[in-house]
Design an enzyme around this catalytic site. Structure first.
Site, PDB file in Angstrom:
ATOM      1  N   LYS A  75      45.114  11.401 115.362  1.00 18.22           N
ATOM      2  CA  LYS A  75      45.041  12.483 114.377  1.00 18.22           C
ATOM      3  C   LYS A  75      43.648  13.122 114.392  1.00 18.22           C
ATOM      4  O   LYS A  75      43.510  14.341 114.324  1.00 18.22           O
ATOM      5  CB  LYS A  75      45.367  11.944 112.972  1.00 18.22           C
ATOM      6  CG  LYS A  75      46.841  11.588 112.804  1.00 18.22           C
ATOM      7  CD  LYS A  75      47.114  10.853 111.497  1.00 18.22           C
ATOM      8  CE  LYS A  75      48.534  10.332 111.447  1.00 18.22           C
ATOM      9  NZ  LYS A  75      48.832   9.523 110.269  1.00 18.22           N
ATOM     10  N   GLN A 106      46.269   6.490 105.216  1.00 16.38           N
ATOM     11  CA  GLN A 106      47.045   5.909 106.316  1.00 16.38           C
ATOM     12  C   GLN A 106      47.782   4.667 105.832  1.00 16.38           C
ATOM     13  O   GLN A 106      47.177   3.733 105.310  1.00 16.38           O
ATOM     14  CB  GLN A 106      46.103   5.580 107.494  1.00 16.38           C
ATOM     15  CG  GLN A 106      46.815   5.071 108.720  1.00 16.38           C
ATOM     16  CD  GLN A 106      47.737   6.109 109.364  1.00 16.38           C
ATOM     17  OE1 GLN A 106      47.394   7.278 109.492  1.00 16.38           O
ATOM     18  NE2 GLN A 106      48.928   5.693 109.750  1.00 16.38           N
ATOM     19  N   ASP A 147      50.664  14.759 103.416  1.00 18.40           N
ATOM     20  CA  ASP A 147      51.766  13.914 103.887  1.00 18.40           C
ATOM     21  C   ASP A 147      53.024  14.145 103.039  1.00 18.40           C
ATOM     22  O   ASP A 147      54.093  13.629 103.368  1.00 18.40           O
ATOM     23  CB  ASP A 147      51.368  12.427 103.801  1.00 18.40           C
ATOM     24  CG  ASP A 147      50.988  11.871 105.163  1.00 18.40           C
ATOM     25  OD1 ASP A 147      51.290  12.536 106.176  1.00 18.40           O
ATOM     26  OD2 ASP A 147      50.397  10.781 105.216  1.00 18.40           O
TER      27      ASP A 147
END
Ligand code: NAD
Length: 289
Positions: free
Chosen positions: A51, A95, A118
């Site tokens: 990422k 994460q 997200d």
């Protein structure tokens, strides 16, 4: 027997990223994505590295917070609140998974919905059910993008999703409903799977079970999207679908690796840019891709 189209997620992601890089360069703005990792999960380290690299390549700056595995929940919530309030930070990514002693729901809920790239906060997850989300989670967005590239229309098609997680299966079901699919969500308790699968025009497998989807269960010409990422004992990474069996049987299929994965990262970058544009303009209604 159809000539199965292999949907090259890597190439599609590169195209999207290239366009985004130009847009960001021309804007004169440098978006900032804050990435929080807790502990040393090896898979997470690989995902975060990918990422970071992808973000840097399109001109998105990342600010990383790598916290010890034993960090207290209150400290992480306090960090997230600080990032929510910072005018410099446009987007926040936590994460997953987090270590056992932490409650991921509490941490996710601490993220401002405006920076939740997200799309996992209940604000955005609930918004997706009513079609009023700020962000769509990255993997479902990647699946939709692939399907829209592969099929002339999704209208009226029967989509079967294998998996009902909050990360993939559930948001994907809402998204496909928004696009007028007839959606079946199957999971580990579902019965008569073979019969259900045989009626599907679209199958998206997000179960994390290697070898789950066989040719015998797939209608000739169906679109098959493989979200699964499974590491075998020899270290090889495979999806949930028996890929080779599907050639000359499915209408289209995504490979693993090189299918949904790179597009998921591309969608994170798209969401980060979306967050940045909205924060700079003060408009929350800037449309998704
Ligand atoms: P999860 O473990 O949270 O959920 C798995 C789901 O699959 C559950 O709902 C379970 O009921 C269902 N399931 C299990 N066995 C099944 C079966 N035999 N038939 C039908 N459903 C079954 O996992 P997740 O976070 O949703 O991820 C699923 C898979 O997708 C994993 O392999 C993960 O690594 C992968 N993944 C890939 C990406 C990507 O970018 N490509 C992103 C997220 C997750």
């Amino acid at each position: 027997m159809p000539d199965t189209i292999i949907l090259n997620g890597k190439e599609l992601a590169q195209e999207l990223n290239q366009t985004l890089a130009e847009t960001i360069k021309n804007s004169g703005v440098t978006p900032l994505l804050a990435v929080i990792t807790v502990g040393d999960n090896p898979a997470s380290q690989v995902y975060v590295r990918n990422k970071r690299k992808a973000a840097q390549d399109v001109g998105i700056q990342t600010q990383e917070y790598h916290l010890n595995a034993d960090t207290k929940q209150e400290s992480i919530v306090a960090l997230i609140q600080e990032l929510n309030e910072s005018e410099k930070v446009n987007a926040i990514l936590l994460q997953l998974p987090v270590p056992e002693h932490l409650n991921p729901t509490v941490l996710i809920e601490a993220i401002s919905p405006q920076k939740d790239v997200d799309g996992l906060t209940s604000y955005n997850a609930g918004g997706l059910l009513s079609g009023r989300q700020l962000f769509v989670p990255c993997t479902p967005r990647a699946c939709l993008y692939l399907l829209q590239k592969a099929l002339p229309t999704l209208d009226g098609l029967h989509a079967v999703i294998l998996g009902r997680s909050a990360l993939v299966g559930r948001p994907l079901a809402s998204l496909l409903l928004q696009h007028n699919c007839t959606v079946t969500v199957a999971h580990s308790h579902s019965q008569h799977m073979s019969d259900i699968l045989k009626t599907a025009d679209i199958i998206i497998s997000a179960a994390g079970k290697p070898g789950l989807l066989h040719k015998e269960d797939v209608k000739v010409g169906a679109a098959v999207i493989d979200v699964g990422i499974n590491r075998l004992s020899d270290g090889k990474i495979v999806g949930d679908v028996l890929f080779l069996e599907m050639l000359n049987h499915a209408g289209c299929i995504t490979p693993v690796p090189g299918g949904v994965g790179p597009l998921t990262v591309a969608m994170l970058l798209q969401n980060t840019w979306l967050a940045t544009q909205r924060q700079k303009s003060g408009h929350t209604d800037i449309a998704l891709l």
